[in-house]
Design a protein around this motif. Structure first.
Motif, PDB file in Angstrom:
ATOM      1  N   UNK A 109      55.342 152.414  71.952  1.00 23.52           N
ATOM      2  CA  UNK A 109      54.257 153.109  72.644  1.00 23.52           C
ATOM      3  C   UNK A 109      54.470 154.621  72.578  1.00 23.52           C
ATOM      4  N   UNK A 110      55.720 155.034  72.723  1.00 25.48           N
ATOM      5  CA  UNK A 110      56.045 156.463  72.829  1.00 25.48           C
ATOM      6  C   UNK A 110      55.766 157.211  71.532  1.00 25.48           C
ATOM      7  N   UNK A 111      56.201 156.659  70.398  1.00 25.70           N
ATOM      8  CA  UNK A 111      56.054 157.421  69.158  1.00 25.70           C
ATOM      9  C   UNK A 111      55.051 156.819  68.172  1.00 25.70           C
ATOM     10  N   UNK A 112      54.442 155.691  68.554  1.00 32.29           N
ATOM     11  CA  UNK A 112      53.394 155.115  67.728  1.00 32.29           C
ATOM     12  C   UNK A 112      53.875 154.469  66.439  1.00 32.29           C
ATOM     13  N   UNK A 113      55.189 154.275  66.315  1.00 26.38           N
ATOM     14  CA  UNK A 113      55.749 153.684  65.096  1.00 26.38           C
ATOM     15  C   UNK A 113      56.180 152.240  65.353  1.00 26.38           C
ATOM     16  N   UNK A 114      56.387 151.467  64.265  1.00 27.18           N
ATOM     17  CA  UNK A 114      56.551 150.026  64.479  1.00 27.18           C
ATOM     18  C   UNK A 114      57.804 149.399  63.874  1.00 27.18           C
ATOM     19  N   UNK A 115      58.609 150.139  63.143  1.00 25.87           N
ATOM     20  CA  UNK A 115      59.810 149.544  62.553  1.00 25.87           C
ATOM     21  C   UNK A 115      61.036 149.817  63.425  1.00 25.87           C
ATOM     22  N   UNK A 258      55.152 157.342  82.358  1.00 25.70           N
ATOM     23  CA  UNK A 258      54.615 156.066  82.832  1.00 25.70           C
ATOM     24  C   UNK A 258      53.100 156.145  82.992  1.00 25.70           C
ATOM     25  N   UNK A 259      52.457 154.993  82.852  1.00 24.77           N
ATOM     26  CA  UNK A 259      51.027 154.877  83.150  1.00 24.77           C
ATOM     27  C   UNK A 259      50.769 153.465  83.655  1.00 24.77           C
ATOM     28  N   UNK A 260      49.725 153.314  84.451  1.00 24.54           N
ATOM     29  CA  UNK A 260      49.429 152.007  85.029  1.00 24.54           C
ATOM     30  C   UNK A 260      49.220 150.957  83.946  1.00 24.54           C
TER      31      UNK A 260
END
Length: 378
Positions: A109-115, A258-260
């Motif tokens: 979620x933080x950096x938008x990367x997936x590996x 953080x977010x809801x």
């Protein structure tokens, strides 16, 4: 209905426990030198722990995370203080696997990367992403396998650099154990940890430190990685956190916002779990158990280092791997059946894994030492 038989079981049925000992349904007494996979951190049924849970049970045992729970705040404050991570945030869950799942998700979620890069010999859990970064093909189902999860050889800095270069801009996180437990008490080198921290920072990669087994004072530091004077972005905890009550958590750097609805759990951080977690932290602090972990661990190592059939001893605090010149299965069986001492194994067939509670005494350690000497000197 029968149980789904996925565990090989010893023919022992413990019905009572106190301190470092168990009693079975036949009244036989056993020394627990394994702590149920390092879960029993402050000893079975510690009086302070018992009283905390009993008192909480008389008040409220559970409500969901849709309401305020002051016990969560108290737990977070005490964990921050004893660990030195006061400026981090805490997300509470139920297990080490769940903690690692949430850490991997939060990083993505933080950096938008997936590996994700993980390491040979690793064990991070049996759930979806956690098992995908666990180096055991036997427990990785086809639905869990993905080429997004990339294995690097343990302590191989050159390969780590190569993998980051080959996947430039695609690596979300690197996950590593503070000390490999299931792998056989395998220690990281300072070169590896320092390089890992530097490379992650340079490549916008989240460093996840799995302290599920090696944390909570077991290594002689509160966290094993603190030997190297680094601060990971995310730290996962469980096992010794609740001393047998199921709980886990993620310590989260201030750089994460953080977010809801970002993360969630039904049972995590419930009132009883928090009471257990607070009790554990209070006992560790009040009884100086981090210092005791190193003291007794060092004592055990010094007493057994010259025994026959021991090739090497890998140890930090009371996280001990005894490498033998033969498979440990028979020795482990003899310790249990002939001397009534519980110990553990690992993915390395020759390594006996020792994980007693961190409040164990020299007198109790001598029982194990004497039993092991009796078996190995034959």
């Amino acid at each position: 209905m029968n149980l789904f038989q996925v565990y090989p079981l010893f023919n022992i049925n413990p019905v009572k426990a106190e301190g470092s000992f168990l009693w079975d349904d036949k009244g036989e007494k056993y020394l627990d030198f394994y702590g149920g996979h390092a879960v029993i951190s402050i000893g079975h049924n510690h009086p302070h722990y018992q009283n905390k849970l009993k008192n909480q049970l008389e008040k409220i045992s559970f409500y969901s995370n849709s309401v305020q729970n002051d016990l969560q705040t108290e737990l977070a404050e005490k964990l921050g203080e004893i660990s030195g991570y006061e400026n981090y945030s805490l997300f509470l869950c139920n297990s080490g696997a769940e903690a690692n799942e949430n850490a991997l998700k939060l990083a993505s979620f933080h950096n938008g990367k997936k590996k994700v890069i993980y390491f040979s010999g690793s064990f991070h859990g049996r759930t979806s992403a956690a098992v995908s970064v666990t180096d055991n093909p036997k427990i990785v189902a086809p639905v869990n396998f993905s080429d997004r999860f990339i294995k690097c050889e343990w302590n191989n800095v050159a390969q780590l650099k190569q993998l980051l270069a080959e996947n430039q801009g695609e690596i979300s996180s690197v996950i590593i154990e503070g000390i490999q437990g299931v792998g056989g008490i395998i220690l990281p080198t300072e070169e590896m940890i320092q390089a890992l921290k530097k490379l992650c920072a340079e490549n916008d990669v989240v460093l996840i430190m799995d302290e599920v087994q090696s944390g909570y004072g077991r290594s002689g530091k509160f966290f094993a990685h603190q030997e190297f004077d680094i601060q990971p972005d995310l730290i996962t905890v469980a096992k010794g956190m609740g001393n047998g009550f199921p709980m886990g958590g993620v310590l989260i750097s201030p750089k994460f916002k953080a977010s809801n609805g970002l993360l969630g759990t039904t049972f995590g951080g419930n009132h009883l779990a928090c009471a257990a977690g607070i009790a554990v932290l209070e006992v560790i602090k009040n009884e100086n158990l981090i210092e005791n972990s190193e003291k007794i661990g060092s004592y055990i190592e010094s007493e057994i280092q010259n025994f026959n059939h021991i090739k090497s001893i890998r140890r930090r605090g009371l996280m001990i791997g005894i490498e033998l010149d033969q498979p440990c299965a028979e020795i482990r069986s003899d310790l249990l059946t002939k001397h009534h001492v519980f110990t553990g194994n690992s993915n390395d067939a020759n390594v006996l894994r020792i994980l007693p509670s961190i409040n164990i005494t020299e007198k109790e350690a001598d029982i194990f030492i004497g039993a092991l000497k009796s078996i190995l000197q034959n």
